[in-house]
Design a protein around this motif. Sequence first.
Motif, PDB file in Angstrom:
ATOM      1  N   VAL A   1       0.864  -1.180   0.000  1.00 55.17           N
ATOM      2  CA  VAL A   1       0.000   0.000   0.000  1.00 55.17           C
ATOM      3  C   VAL A   1       0.901   1.231   0.000  1.00 55.17           C
ATOM      4  CG1 VAL A   1      -1.852  -1.189   1.242  1.00 55.17           C
ATOM      5  CG2 VAL A   1      -0.179   0.159   2.532  1.00 55.17           C
TER       6      VAL A   1
ATOM      7  N   TRP B   1      -3.849  10.133  -8.689  1.00 55.63           N
ATOM      8  CA  TRP B   1      -4.249   9.491  -7.443  1.00 55.63           C
ATOM      9  C   TRP B   1      -5.078  10.464  -6.631  1.00 55.63           C
ATOM     10  CZ3 TRP B   1       0.775   6.765  -5.232  1.00 55.63           C
ATOM     11  CH2 TRP B   1       1.302   5.920  -6.196  1.00 55.63           C
TER      12      TRP B   1
ATOM     13  N   VAL C   1      -3.716  10.419   0.778  1.00 50.96           N
ATOM     14  CA  VAL C   1      -4.115   9.246   1.561  1.00 50.96           C
ATOM     15  C   VAL C   1      -3.072   9.143   2.665  1.00 50.96           C
ATOM     16  CG1 VAL C   1      -4.546   6.780   1.628  1.00 50.96           C
ATOM     17  CG2 VAL C   1      -5.205   8.085  -0.390  1.00 50.96           C
TER      18      VAL C   1
ATOM     19  N   MET D   1      -5.100   5.564   5.533  1.00 55.18           N
ATOM     20  CA  MET D   1      -4.837   4.226   5.036  1.00 55.18           C
ATOM     21  C   MET D   1      -5.245   3.182   6.071  1.00 55.18           C
ATOM     22  SD  MET D   1      -3.663   2.621   2.337  1.00 55.18           S
ATOM     23  CE  MET D   1      -4.771   1.219   2.550  1.00 55.18           C
TER      24      MET D   1
ATOM     25  N   TRP E   1      -2.921  -0.218  -3.356  1.00 50.84           N
ATOM     26  CA  TRP E   1      -3.707   0.972  -3.086  1.00 50.84           C
ATOM     27  C   TRP E   1      -2.731   2.070  -2.633  1.00 50.84           C
ATOM     28  CZ3 TRP E   1      -8.488   1.947  -4.341  1.00 50.84           C
ATOM     29  CH2 TRP E   1      -9.138   3.028  -3.763  1.00 50.84           C
ATOM     30  N   THR E   2      -2.749   3.237  -3.219  1.00 47.97           N
ATOM     31  CA  THR E   2      -3.840   3.890  -3.907  1.00 47.97           C
ATOM     32  C   THR E   2      -3.593   4.065  -5.414  1.00 47.97           C
ATOM     33  OG1 THR E   2      -2.801   5.994  -3.367  1.00 47.97           O
ATOM     34  CG2 THR E   2      -4.493   5.233  -1.860  1.00 47.97           C
ATOM     35  N   ARG E   3      -2.515   3.482  -5.933  1.00 49.36           N
ATOM     36  CA  ARG E   3      -2.291   3.600  -7.382  1.00 49.36           C
ATOM     37  C   ARG E   3      -3.471   3.054  -8.160  1.00 49.36           C
ATOM     38  NH1 ARG E   3      -0.703   0.457 -11.592  1.00 49.36           N
ATOM     39  NH2 ARG E   3      -0.313  -1.363 -10.290  1.00 49.36           N
TER      40      ARG E   3
ATOM     41  N   SER F   1      -6.621   3.238  -7.452  1.00 53.75           N
ATOM     42  CA  SER F   1      -7.899   3.876  -7.098  1.00 53.75           C
ATOM     43  C   SER F   1      -8.674   4.345  -8.326  1.00 53.75           C
ATOM     44  CB  SER F   1      -7.654   5.060  -6.162  1.00 53.75           C
ATOM     45  OG  SER F   1      -6.810   6.022  -6.765  1.00 53.75           O
TER      46      SER F   1
ATOM     47  N   THR G   1     -12.393   0.375  -5.863  1.00 54.64           N
ATOM     48  CA  THR G   1     -12.294   0.805  -4.476  1.00 54.64           C
ATOM     49  C   THR G   1     -11.381  -0.155  -3.721  1.00 54.64           C
ATOM     50  OG1 THR G   1     -14.145  -0.546  -3.707  1.00 54.64           O
ATOM     51  CG2 THR G   1     -14.668   1.656  -4.599  1.00 54.64           C
ATOM     52  N   TYR G   2     -10.937   0.286  -2.563  1.00 55.49           N
ATOM     53  CA  TYR G   2     -10.120  -0.613  -1.749  1.00 55.49           C
ATOM     54  C   TYR G   2     -10.919  -1.855  -1.363  1.00 55.49           C
ATOM     55  CZ  TYR G   2      -6.605  -2.025   1.696  1.00 55.49           C
ATOM     56  OH  TYR G   2      -5.637  -2.720   2.399  1.00 55.49           O
TER      57      TYR G   2
END
Length: 279
Positions: A7, A25, A29, A34, A233-235, A237, A241-242
């Motif tokens: 992450v 992104w 975050v 996170m 995550w978060t690339r 996104s 969704t996560y």
Amino acid sequence: MIIDSQVHGYEANTAKRPWRDSPNWPAHVTGDEMVAAMDQVGVDGAILVSVFTMYRYDASYAIEVQRAHSNRLAIVKPVDPDDPTVAEIITDWKATPGAVGIRVMLTKSLGREAADPGLDRVLRASARHDLPVNLLCWENLEIGTAVIDRHPNARFVLDHMGIHQPHGPDDPPASWDDLPKVLELARRPNVVIKVSAACTMSHQAYPFDDIWAPLARVFEAWGMERCLWGTDWTRTSWTMTYKEAVDAFIRTDRLSDADRAMLMGGACAKTYGWSPKIS
């Protein structure tokens, strides 16, 4: 216990900690955000990889986040093979609380050969300190394989299955063309594979059913004990969704309970010698 093997966390782009590049992104975050996202979907711990895109080789934010969430996060830092002090940097990193690995960027655009003296310095130091090397060599697997073969005493984690993944909706569709090279690489005993952001390889919406046939070949070649699930995550996104990235693996009937437990936590804990401490 579920451990996400990759992450990212980062602050908003400000003068205090400016970004080197600005990817598509979310605006921020943070570490707190996170961990809150992990709590919402039942992820117990994660490997926080300091964001190369934004911070390059400066892992100061990752260190801050890990300090605040030491029971939930371990950290990996990119290192610069061109830095003549890189061996000393790796020695210092080994002593950093929560540090469990380093990362080497080996994409084709960097033009490095397998015998690059800087890479040799990095990999000798990583072997000396038993720090796994997260190796990003997608679209450059021939050089990546040669590096792995050149350093049999180093431990490697193959980032993102070694296969280039889309970064946004305008990128070309994902392709598994390099999968045979990835399967052949499984014969090397000093490397494990990070099955991270696999859902970006799908040409379908959640639950991304078309990834399972190629993933089955990865699992067969590498063995589940050498496969580390992760979301990146978060690339990712821009496309999911996560919760979707997690549920695609939790809710599928393509994995046995034992395989799911190994893929989504056991192999990561073994590779990095670390597990979250959940009270």
